[in-house]
Design a protein around this motif. Structure first.
Motif, PDB file in Angstrom:
ATOM      1  N   VAL A   1       9.657  -0.564 -14.452  1.00 19.04           N
ATOM      2  CA  VAL A   1       8.470   0.412 -14.227  1.00 19.04           C
ATOM      3  C   VAL A   1       7.358   0.069 -12.749  1.00 19.04           C
ATOM      4  O   VAL A   1       6.627  -0.528 -13.636  1.00 19.04           O
ATOM      5  CB  VAL A   1       8.688   1.183 -14.980  1.00 19.04           C
ATOM      6  N   ALA A   2       7.126   0.438 -11.514  1.00 16.47           N
ATOM      7  CA  ALA A   2       5.582  -0.045 -10.937  1.00 16.47           C
ATOM      8  C   ALA A   2       4.840   0.867 -11.649  1.00 16.47           C
ATOM      9  O   ALA A   2       4.717   2.553 -11.512  1.00 16.47           O
ATOM     10  CB  ALA A   2       5.971   0.101  -9.591  1.00 16.47           C
ATOM     11  N   SER A   3       4.358   0.624 -12.443  1.00 17.57           N
ATOM     12  CA  SER A   3       2.822   0.796 -12.763  1.00 17.57           C
ATOM     13  C   SER A   3       1.475  -0.076 -12.922  1.00 17.57           C
ATOM     14  O   SER A   3       1.267  -0.814 -12.786  1.00 17.57           O
ATOM     15  CB  SER A   3       2.933   1.203 -14.541  1.00 17.57           C
ATOM     16  N   GLY A   4       0.100   0.886 -13.385  1.00 21.03           N
ATOM     17  CA  GLY A   4      -0.563   0.363 -12.588  1.00 21.03           C
ATOM     18  C   GLY A   4      -1.863   0.616 -13.863  1.00 21.03           C
ATOM     19  O   GLY A   4      -1.571   1.024 -15.054  1.00 21.03           O
ATOM     20  N   ALA A   5      -3.459   1.140 -13.165  1.00 24.50           N
ATOM     21  CA  ALA A   5      -4.026   1.475 -13.948  1.00 24.50           C
ATOM     22  C   ALA A   5      -3.457   3.248 -14.491  1.00 24.50           C
ATOM     23  O   ALA A   5      -3.007   4.111 -14.405  1.00 24.50           O
ATOM     24  CB  ALA A   5      -5.801   1.943 -12.772  1.00 24.50           C
TER      25      ALA A   5
ATOM     26  N   CYS B   1      13.444  16.458  -2.276  1.00 25.45           N
ATOM     27  CA  CYS B   1      13.236  16.127  -3.592  1.00 25.45           C
ATOM     28  C   CYS B   1      12.044  15.066  -3.700  1.00 25.45           C
ATOM     29  O   CYS B   1      10.755  14.769  -4.394  1.00 25.45           O
ATOM     30  CB  CYS B   1      13.954  17.139  -4.715  1.00 25.45           C
ATOM     31  N   GLU B   2      12.449  14.501  -3.100  1.00 23.60           N
ATOM     32  CA  GLU B   2      11.353  13.412  -2.433  1.00 23.60           C
ATOM     33  C   GLU B   2      11.628  12.508  -1.475  1.00 23.60           C
ATOM     34  O   GLU B   2      12.576  12.273  -0.691  1.00 23.60           O
ATOM     35  CB  GLU B   2      11.596  11.773  -3.848  1.00 23.60           C
ATOM     36  N   ASN B   3       9.988  11.850  -1.044  1.00 21.49           N
ATOM     37  CA  ASN B   3       9.950  10.897   0.479  1.00 21.49           C
ATOM     38  C   ASN B   3       8.548  11.073  -0.149  1.00 21.49           C
ATOM     39  O   ASN B   3       7.678  11.101  -0.162  1.00 21.49           O
ATOM     40  CB  ASN B   3      10.123  13.032   1.064  1.00 21.49           C
ATOM     41  N   GLY B   4       8.210   9.110   0.890  1.00 23.23           N
ATOM     42  CA  GLY B   4       7.471   8.664   0.824  1.00 23.23           C
ATOM     43  C   GLY B   4       7.637   7.464   1.668  1.00 23.23           C
ATOM     44  O   GLY B   4       9.036   7.282   1.847  1.00 23.23           O
ATOM     45  N   TRP B   5       6.529   6.669   1.979  1.00 16.29           N
ATOM     46  CA  TRP B   5       6.675   5.485   2.636  1.00 16.29           C
ATOM     47  C   TRP B   5       5.619   4.800   2.404  1.00 16.29           C
ATOM     48  O   TRP B   5       4.099   4.782   2.559  1.00 16.29           O
ATOM     49  CB  TRP B   5       6.357   5.587   4.667  1.00 16.29           C
ATOM     50  N   PRO B   6       5.275   3.622   1.609  1.00 13.37           N
ATOM     51  CA  PRO B   6       4.475   2.961   0.656  1.00 13.37           C
ATOM     52  C   PRO B   6       4.654   1.976   1.525  1.00 13.37           C
ATOM     53  O   PRO B   6       4.996   1.400   3.154  1.00 13.37           O
ATOM     54  CB  PRO B   6       5.657   1.524  -0.047  1.00 13.37           C
ATOM     55  N   THR B   7       2.452   1.707   1.582  1.00 15.78           N
ATOM     56  CA  THR B   7       1.511   0.088   2.756  1.00 15.78           C
ATOM     57  C   THR B   7       1.856  -0.720   2.036  1.00 15.78           C
ATOM     58  O   THR B   7       3.022  -1.169   0.647  1.00 15.78           O
ATOM     59  CB  THR B   7       0.022   0.981   1.995  1.00 15.78           C
ATOM     60  N   GLY B   8       1.497  -1.958   2.525  1.00 16.54           N
ATOM     61  CA  GLY B   8       1.680  -3.229   2.170  1.00 16.54           C
ATOM     62  C   GLY B   8       1.871  -4.045   2.764  1.00 16.54           C
ATOM     63  O   GLY B   8       1.411  -3.503   4.279  1.00 16.54           O
ATOM     64  N   PRO B   9       1.886  -5.485   2.712  1.00 12.91           N
ATOM     65  CA  PRO B   9       1.993  -6.098   3.665  1.00 12.91           C
ATOM     66  C   PRO B   9       3.435  -5.817   5.262  1.00 12.91           C
ATOM     67  O   PRO B   9       4.747  -5.357   4.803  1.00 12.91           O
ATOM     68  CB  PRO B   9       2.623  -7.759   3.548  1.00 12.91           C
ATOM     69  N   GLY B  10       2.779  -5.635   6.328  1.00 13.93           N
ATOM     70  CA  GLY B  10       3.306  -5.393   7.264  1.00 13.93           C
ATOM     71  C   GLY B  10       3.950  -3.599   7.343  1.00 13.93           C
ATOM     72  O   GLY B  10       4.355  -3.412   8.479  1.00 13.93           O
TER      73      GLY B  10
ATOM     74  N   SER C   1      -2.626  -0.666  -6.473  1.00 17.81           N
ATOM     75  CA  SER C   1      -2.797  -0.950  -4.733  1.00 17.81           C
ATOM     76  C   SER C   1      -3.169  -2.786  -5.022  1.00 17.81           C
ATOM     77  O   SER C   1      -2.899  -3.228  -2.933  1.00 17.81           O
ATOM     78  CB  SER C   1      -4.604  -0.963  -4.557  1.00 17.81           C
ATOM     79  N   SER C   2      -3.262  -3.977  -5.654  1.00 20.37           N
ATOM     80  CA  SER C   2      -3.499  -4.922  -5.471  1.00 20.37           C
ATOM     81  C   SER C   2      -2.706  -5.519  -5.619  1.00 20.37           C
ATOM     82  O   SER C   2      -2.046  -6.511  -5.079  1.00 20.37           O
ATOM     83  CB  SER C   2      -4.359  -5.714  -6.354  1.00 20.37           C
ATOM     84  N   ASN C   3      -1.028  -4.817  -6.110  1.00 18.23           N
ATOM     85  CA  ASN C   3       0.493  -5.665  -5.550  1.00 18.23           C
ATOM     86  C   ASN C   3       1.078  -5.222  -4.883  1.00 18.23           C
ATOM     87  O   ASN C   3       1.059  -4.026  -4.052  1.00 18.23           O
ATOM     88  CB  ASN C   3       1.036  -5.030  -6.997  1.00 18.23           C
ATOM     89  N   ASP C   4       1.175  -6.260  -3.933  1.00 16.58           N
ATOM     90  CA  ASP C   4       2.312  -6.429  -2.318  1.00 16.58           C
ATOM     91  C   ASP C   4       3.626  -5.506  -2.784  1.00 16.58           C
ATOM     92  O   ASP C   4       3.976  -5.513  -1.484  1.00 16.58           O
ATOM     93  CB  ASP C   4       1.818  -7.438  -1.498  1.00 16.58           C
ATOM     94  N   GLY C   5       3.693  -5.777  -3.723  1.00 14.48           N
ATOM     95  CA  GLY C   5       5.258  -5.306  -4.314  1.00 14.48           C
ATOM     96  C   GLY C   5       5.734  -3.904  -3.618  1.00 14.48           C
ATOM     97  O   GLY C   5       4.969  -3.024  -3.513  1.00 14.48           O
ATOM     98  N   LEU C   6       6.585  -3.768  -3.322  1.00 14.35           N
ATOM     99  CA  LEU C   6       6.930  -1.906  -1.852  1.00 14.35           C
ATOM    100  C   LEU C   6       7.030  -1.302  -3.446  1.00 14.35           C
ATOM    101  O   LEU C   6       6.424  -0.074  -2.203  1.00 14.35           O
ATOM    102  CB  LEU C   6       8.293  -2.514  -1.646  1.00 14.35           C
ATOM    103  N   PHE C   7       7.210  -1.046  -4.846  1.00 18.08           N
ATOM    104  CA  PHE C   7       7.163   0.341  -4.946  1.00 18.08           C
ATOM    105  C   PHE C   7       5.737   0.043  -5.451  1.00 18.08           C
ATOM    106  O   PHE C   7       5.465   1.468  -6.399  1.00 18.08           O
ATOM    107  CB  PHE C   7       8.080   0.008  -6.186  1.00 18.08           C
ATOM    108  N   HIS C   8       4.290  -0.609  -5.506  1.00 15.57           N
ATOM    109  CA  HIS C   8       3.612  -0.282  -5.775  1.00 15.57           C
ATOM    110  C   HIS C   8       2.387   0.723  -4.993  1.00 15.57           C
ATOM    111  O   HIS C   8       1.296   0.451  -5.709  1.00 15.57           O
ATOM    112  CB  HIS C   8       2.976  -1.760  -6.657  1.00 15.57           C
ATOM    113  N   GLN C   9       2.891   0.641  -3.632  1.00 16.38           N
ATOM    114  CA  GLN C   9       1.842   1.476  -3.232  1.00 16.38           C
ATOM    115  C   GLN C   9       2.047   3.059  -2.131  1.00 16.38           C
ATOM    116  O   GLN C   9       2.110   2.872  -0.670  1.00 16.38           O
ATOM    117  CB  GLN C   9       1.159  -0.100  -1.858  1.00 16.38           C
TER     118      GLN C   9
END
Length: 345
Positions: free
Chosen positions: A48-52, A264-273, A312-320
């Motif tokens: 699970v990608a999690s943070g604060a 039911c789910e749609n999104g597009w993560p930010t990150g490198p590139g 937001s500090s993690n460049d992994g695909l699932f974190h942003q």
């Protein structure tokens, strides 16, 4: 006919042919219902990608602003059932959620594959909370194997859990007078003709399963999972995803065009590139593509995954995946979606 809707007819489905084609008309709203998962979490192949911690005051303010003066956004939430011993604690979680008309996902994550206890749990949720919840999604991605922190298909008898759970939930709805919509959500089927999952669903559930389903959900992430796409390819990709689901996949299980599709789910993560500006453009293109096909293909909902980044500090695909950063500051997509919701509702 409810206000704000109109009747539509299957575009390529003569009444005398195909599963579900006995339904000549259905009610299609003039606009989509929009929804959002509000927490900073995402399941991934690595856990699970999690943070604060989530700030529920910030969440409430952000959702209020995002929906503007239009209809309320449909809030989405997940609870995880891990076997018969977890039933009491998960029902207590659902009780804590009471008071908000959630689109509630019941996740099947039982290593023992106890489908009978699972079906009983799904029925209990509907009997106890089906007047308060907007929808009860029975299983999440039972067709997707190998990602136990993200998809139910990694667990034994997941397809059977989807079928038996929907049947039990629908029976409980009839018996209790519940109003929550009962459905499921799956991932896109790349090769419908070669599917193993859907013929098994048809064998297990038959016409009773097709009749029990209030909606069929699709979790779709074009240009995230699958081939990379340019912005001008996205409309065609969405068309294929929706059309193949409606015309090739669902008929295998006997689910006809009168049963609504929900994204039911749609999104597009930010990150490198993957810039925040691109995120805004991609999400707008996808929302407009779904909206343009809502009447022809009977699509009623689009739900964002997710409101806030996990980290937001993690460049992994699932974190942003968020349209807000993990400090709740907005990315460009946040304001873009607010304008779209205002325009399209």
């Amino acid at each position: 006919m409810p206000s704000g809707g109109r009747r539509a007819r299957p575009a390529a489905c003569p009444l005398s042919s195909g599963p579900g084609c006995g339904v000549a008309f259905w009610v299609v709203p003039h606009s989509l219902t929009f929804g959002v998962f509000p927490l900073g979490l995402a399941g991934s192949p690595d856990g699970v990608a999690s943070g604060a911690p989530d700030d529920f005051g910030q969440i409430a303010s952000a959702i209020q602003y995002l929906q503007g003066d239009g209809p309320p956004l449909l809030p989405r939430m997940y609870v995880i059932w891990t076997g018969a011993a977890s039933t009491g604690s998960v029902l207590a979680q659902v009780q804590e959620l009471a008071g908000i008309p959630w689109d509630l996902v019941l996740c099947y994550r039982d290593p023992a594959g106890d489908v009978a206890s699972w079906a009983g749990f799904a029925a209990e949720v509907v009997r106890g909370f089906g007047q308060q919840l907007a929808a009860v999604q029975v299983t999440g991605e039972a067709d997707l194997t190998g990602i136990p922190d993200a998809a139910d298909g990694a667990f034994p008898r997941a397809g059977e859990a989807m079928v038996r759970g929907v049947l039990a939930a629908a029976a409980a709805k009839r018996e209790s007078g519940a109003t929550a919509a009962i459905g499921f959500a799956v991932t896109p089927e790349v090769n419908p003709a070669g599917s193993v999952f859907w013929p098994a669903v048809a064998r297990l559930g038959g016409p009773e399963f097709a009749a029990a389903v209030d909606y069929a959900g699709l979790d779709m992430y074009p240009d995230v999972f699958g081939p990379p796409l340019t912005l001008d390819q996205l409309d065609g990709a969405v068309d294929w995803l929706l059309r193949s689901f409606r015309e090739e996949v669902l008929p295998i299980a006997g689910i006809g065009p009168g049963t609504p599709i929900r994204i039911c789910e749609n999104g597009w993560p930010t990150g490198p590139g993957r810039s925040p500006e691109q995120q805004a453009d991609v999400l707008e293109t996808i929302v407009r593509a779904v909206h343009a096909r809502r009447e022809e293909l009977n699509v009623t909902h689009w739900e964002l995954f997710t409101l806030r980044d996990a980290d937001s500090s993690n460049d992994g695909l699932f974190h942003q995946f968020g349209v807000l950063r993990d400090d709740y500051s907005p990315k460009p997509a946040f304001e873009r979606l607010r304008g779209l919701f205002r325009e399209l509702r």
